[in-house]
Scaffold this active site. Structure first.
Site, mmCIF file in Angstrom:
data_model
loop_
_atom_site.group_PDB
_atom_site.id
_atom_site.type_symbol
_atom_site.label_atom_id
_atom_site.label_comp_id
_atom_site.label_asym_id
_atom_site.label_seq_id
_atom_site.Cartn_x
_atom_site.Cartn_y
_atom_site.Cartn_z
ATOM 1 N N ALA A 29 1.244 5.648 15.018
ATOM 2 C CA ALA A 29 1.658 5.214 13.683
ATOM 3 C C ALA A 29 1.091 6.173 12.644
ATOM 4 C CB ALA A 29 1.153 3.802 13.408
ATOM 5 N N ASP A 30 1.850 6.371 11.584
ATOM 6 C CA ASP A 30 1.326 7.159 10.475
ATOM 7 C C ASP A 30 1.023 6.218 9.311
ATOM 8 O OD1 ASP A 30 3.780 6.592 9.216
ATOM 9 O OD2 ASP A 30 4.632 8.543 9.731
ATOM 10 N N SER A 31 0.552 6.765 8.203
ATOM 11 C CA SER A 31 0.165 5.913 7.081
ATOM 12 C C SER A 31 1.352 5.128 6.525
ATOM 13 C CB SER A 31 -0.540 6.691 5.982
ATOM 14 O OG SER A 31 0.075 7.918 5.752
#
Length: 81
Positions: free
Chosen positions: A37-39
């Site tokens: 997951a990214d931000s």
């Protein structure tokens, strides 16, 4: 909202988002390392929680959310009782 209810909601959302079985996601699951997951993904989860529970979470860039459990703890700490 209680911890179990919130955990179920977040797990279901993450499972759908990342095409996983919810049973594979645990409180200790690392969002970036284990789920990739990214931000933006993390922000989307928090926005889904806001929509579902009709709450507003502060936008604090210093908050560190590394695991699913961190996200749950953050939401519970910011939510009205």
């Amino acid at each position: 909202m209680n911890r179990e209810e919130l955990m179920g909601f977040v797990l279901a959302h993450l499972a759908e988002e990342f095409e996983l079985d919810p049973a594979e996601i645990k409180p200790e699951t690392r969002l970036r390392e284990d789920l990739d997951a990214d931000s933006l993904d993390i922000r989307n989860v928090l926005m889904e929680v806001e929509d579902e529970y009709r709450i507003t979470l502060p936008r604090d860039p210093d908050v560190k959310i590394d695991t699913v459990g961190d996200a749950i703890d953050y939401v519970l700490a910011q939510s009205p009782s």
